[in-house]
Design a protein around this motif. Structure first.
Motif, PDB file in Angstrom:
ATOM      1  N   MET A  15       0.842  -1.197   0.000  1.00  0.00           N
ATOM      2  CA  MET A  15       0.000   0.000   0.000  1.00  0.00           C
ATOM      3  C   MET A  15       0.877   1.246   0.000  1.00  0.00           C
ATOM      4  SD  MET A  15      -3.009   1.413   0.082  1.00  0.00           S
ATOM      5  CE  MET A  15      -4.392   0.754   0.963  1.00  0.00           C
ATOM      6  N   GLY A  16       1.931   1.255   0.794  1.00  0.00           N
ATOM      7  CA  GLY A  16       2.839   2.396   0.830  1.00  0.00           C
ATOM      8  C   GLY A  16       3.501   2.653  -0.512  1.00  0.00           C
ATOM      9  N   MET A  17       3.918   1.590  -1.175  1.00  0.00           N
ATOM     10  CA  MET A  17       4.547   1.746  -2.493  1.00  0.00           C
ATOM     11  C   MET A  17       3.549   2.274  -3.523  1.00  0.00           C
ATOM     12  SD  MET A  17       7.193  -1.434  -2.905  1.00  0.00           S
ATOM     13  CE  MET A  17       6.096  -2.739  -2.343  1.00  0.00           C
ATOM     14  N   VAL A  18       2.340   1.745  -3.488  1.00  0.00           N
ATOM     15  CA  VAL A  18       1.307   2.192  -4.433  1.00  0.00           C
ATOM     16  C   VAL A  18       0.989   3.665  -4.203  1.00  0.00           C
ATOM     17  CG1 VAL A  18      -1.131   1.953  -5.052  1.00  0.00           C
ATOM     18  CG2 VAL A  18       0.287  -0.083  -4.820  1.00  0.00           C
ATOM     19  N   LEU A  19       0.824   4.045  -2.940  1.00  0.00           N
ATOM     20  CA  LEU A  19       0.510   5.446  -2.647  1.00  0.00           C
ATOM     21  C   LEU A  19       1.646   6.378  -3.055  1.00  0.00           C
ATOM     22  CD1 LEU A  19      -1.281   5.056   0.796  1.00  0.00           C
ATOM     23  CD2 LEU A  19      -2.317   5.522  -1.429  1.00  0.00           C
ATOM     24  N   ALA A  20       2.881   5.935  -2.875  1.00  0.00           N
ATOM     25  CA  ALA A  20       4.024   6.750  -3.298  1.00  0.00           C
ATOM     26  C   ALA A  20       4.015   6.958  -4.810  1.00  0.00           C
ATOM     27  CB  ALA A  20       5.325   6.096  -2.855  1.00  0.00           C
ATOM     28  N   HIS A  21       3.752   5.895  -5.554  1.00  0.00           N
ATOM     29  CA  HIS A  21       3.700   6.013  -7.018  1.00  0.00           C
ATOM     30  C   HIS A  21       2.539   6.895  -7.463  1.00  0.00           C
ATOM     31  CE1 HIS A  21       6.952   3.412  -8.248  1.00  0.00           C
ATOM     32  NE2 HIS A  21       6.560   2.500  -7.377  1.00  0.00           N
ATOM     33  N   LEU A  22       1.388   6.779  -6.801  1.00  0.00           N
ATOM     34  CA  LEU A  22       0.258   7.634  -7.149  1.00  0.00           C
ATOM     35  C   LEU A  22       0.545   9.095  -6.830  1.00  0.00           C
ATOM     36  CD1 LEU A  22      -2.819   5.480  -6.108  1.00  0.00           C
ATOM     37  CD2 LEU A  22      -2.183   6.185  -8.419  1.00  0.00           C
ATOM     38  N   SER A  23       1.235   9.356  -5.732  1.00  0.00           N
ATOM     39  CA  SER A  23       1.598  10.731  -5.387  1.00  0.00           C
ATOM     40  C   SER A  23       2.537  11.314  -6.430  1.00  0.00           C
ATOM     41  CB  SER A  23       2.256  10.786  -4.005  1.00  0.00           C
ATOM     42  OG  SER A  23       1.331  10.446  -3.016  1.00  0.00           O
ATOM     43  N   ASP A  24       3.511  10.517  -6.861  1.00  0.00           N
ATOM     44  CA  ASP A  24       4.433  10.970  -7.911  1.00  0.00           C
ATOM     45  C   ASP A  24       3.682  11.253  -9.203  1.00  0.00           C
ATOM     46  OD1 ASP A  24       6.572  10.714  -6.199  1.00  0.00           O
ATOM     47  OD2 ASP A  24       7.268   8.804  -7.031  1.00  0.00           O
ATOM     48  N   ALA A  25       2.773  10.354  -9.568  1.00  0.00           N
ATOM     49  CA  ALA A  25       1.998  10.520 -10.801  1.00  0.00           C
ATOM     50  C   ALA A  25       1.150  11.786 -10.733  1.00  0.00           C
ATOM     51  CB  ALA A  25       1.117   9.295 -11.046  1.00  0.00           C
ATOM     52  N   GLN A  26       0.560  12.036  -9.580  1.00  0.00           N
ATOM     53  CA  GLN A  26      -0.263  13.229  -9.418  1.00  0.00           C
ATOM     54  C   GLN A  26       0.589  14.491  -9.504  1.00  0.00           C
ATOM     55  OE1 GLN A  26      -2.167  13.646  -5.604  1.00  0.00           O
ATOM     56  NE2 GLN A  26      -3.699  15.034  -6.406  1.00  0.00           N
ATOM     57  N   VAL A  28       3.280  15.063 -11.204  1.00  0.00           N
ATOM     58  CA  VAL A  28       3.741  15.393 -12.556  1.00  0.00           C
ATOM     59  C   VAL A  28       2.614  15.363 -13.584  1.00  0.00           C
ATOM     60  CG1 VAL A  28       6.103  14.624 -12.123  1.00  0.00           C
ATOM     61  CG2 VAL A  28       4.443  13.020 -13.067  1.00  0.00           C
ATOM     62  N   GLY A  29       1.386  15.140 -13.118  1.00  0.00           N
ATOM     63  CA  GLY A  29       0.253  15.113 -14.036  1.00  0.00           C
ATOM     64  C   GLY A  29       0.262  13.901 -14.947  1.00  0.00           C
ATOM     65  N   ASP A  30       0.764  12.788 -14.453  1.00  0.00           N
ATOM     66  CA  ASP A  30       0.875  11.555 -15.236  1.00  0.00           C
ATOM     67  C   ASP A  30      -0.512  10.947 -15.463  1.00  0.00           C
ATOM     68  OD1 ASP A  30       1.526   9.137 -16.387  1.00  0.00           O
ATOM     69  OD2 ASP A  30       2.731   8.411 -14.712  1.00  0.00           O
ATOM     70  N   LEU A  31      -0.867  10.748 -16.717  1.00  0.00           N
ATOM     71  CA  LEU A  31      -2.139  10.123 -17.052  1.00  0.00           C
ATOM     72  C   LEU A  31      -1.910   8.801 -17.780  1.00  0.00           C
ATOM     73  CD1 LEU A  31      -4.095  13.277 -18.248  1.00  0.00           C
ATOM     74  CD2 LEU A  31      -4.210  12.164 -16.034  1.00  0.00           C
ATOM     75  N   SER A  32      -0.806   8.141 -17.470  1.00  0.00           N
ATOM     76  CA  SER A  32      -0.472   6.892 -18.141  1.00  0.00           C
ATOM     77  C   SER A  32      -1.434   5.779 -17.727  1.00  0.00           C
ATOM     78  CB  SER A  32       0.966   6.489 -17.831  1.00  0.00           C
ATOM     79  OG  SER A  32       1.077   6.122 -16.471  1.00  0.00           O
ATOM     80  N   PRO A  33      -1.437   4.673 -18.466  1.00  0.00           N
ATOM     81  CA  PRO A  33      -2.330   3.553 -18.154  1.00  0.00           C
ATOM     82  C   PRO A  33      -2.074   2.925 -16.784  1.00  0.00           C
ATOM     83  CG  PRO A  33      -1.423   3.305 -20.356  1.00  0.00           C
ATOM     84  CD  PRO A  33      -0.720   4.463 -19.712  1.00  0.00           C
ATOM     85  N   ARG A  34      -0.918   3.187 -16.197  1.00  0.00           N
ATOM     86  CA  ARG A  34      -0.624   2.579 -14.892  1.00  0.00           C
ATOM     87  C   ARG A  34      -1.409   3.221 -13.755  1.00  0.00           C
ATOM     88  NH1 ARG A  34       4.147   4.905 -11.735  1.00  0.00           N
ATOM     89  NH2 ARG A  34       4.156   7.030 -12.462  1.00  0.00           N
ATOM     90  N   VAL A  35      -1.853   4.459 -13.932  1.00  0.00           N
ATOM     91  CA  VAL A  35      -2.539   5.170 -12.853  1.00  0.00           C
ATOM     92  C   VAL A  35      -3.859   4.486 -12.465  1.00  0.00           C
ATOM     93  CG1 VAL A  35      -3.602   7.369 -12.178  1.00  0.00           C
ATOM     94  CG2 VAL A  35      -1.360   7.344 -13.289  1.00  0.00           C
ATOM     95  N   PRO A  36      -4.744   4.170 -13.414  1.00  0.00           N
ATOM     96  CA  PRO A  36      -5.976   3.468 -13.017  1.00  0.00           C
ATOM     97  C   PRO A  36      -5.699   2.098 -12.376  1.00  0.00           C
ATOM     98  CG  PRO A  36      -6.219   4.363 -15.217  1.00  0.00           C
ATOM     99  CD  PRO A  36      -4.792   4.550 -14.822  1.00  0.00           C
TER     100      PRO A  36
END
Length: 53
Positions: A15-26, A28-36
């Protein structure tokens, strides 16, 4: 569908790793397929962790 059995500590670490990646994506405005996918993983982990409290 994939089913994994995780110990509570492993689930919290994931969960911590997922939240870290989502925070990074947010940030930089990342809208890649990995976000959903990451959001789905986050939601499933949260549901399961709530059930074990």
């Amino acid at each position: 569908m994939v089913y994994l059995e995780l110990e509570r500590i492993e689930a919290l670490e994931l969960m911590g790793m997922v939240l870290a990646h989502l925070s990074d994506a947010q940030a930089v405005g990342d809208l890649s397929p990995r976000v959903p996918l990451l959001m789905a993983i986050r939601d499933k982990l949260a549901d399961e962790l709530r059930g074990t409290l």
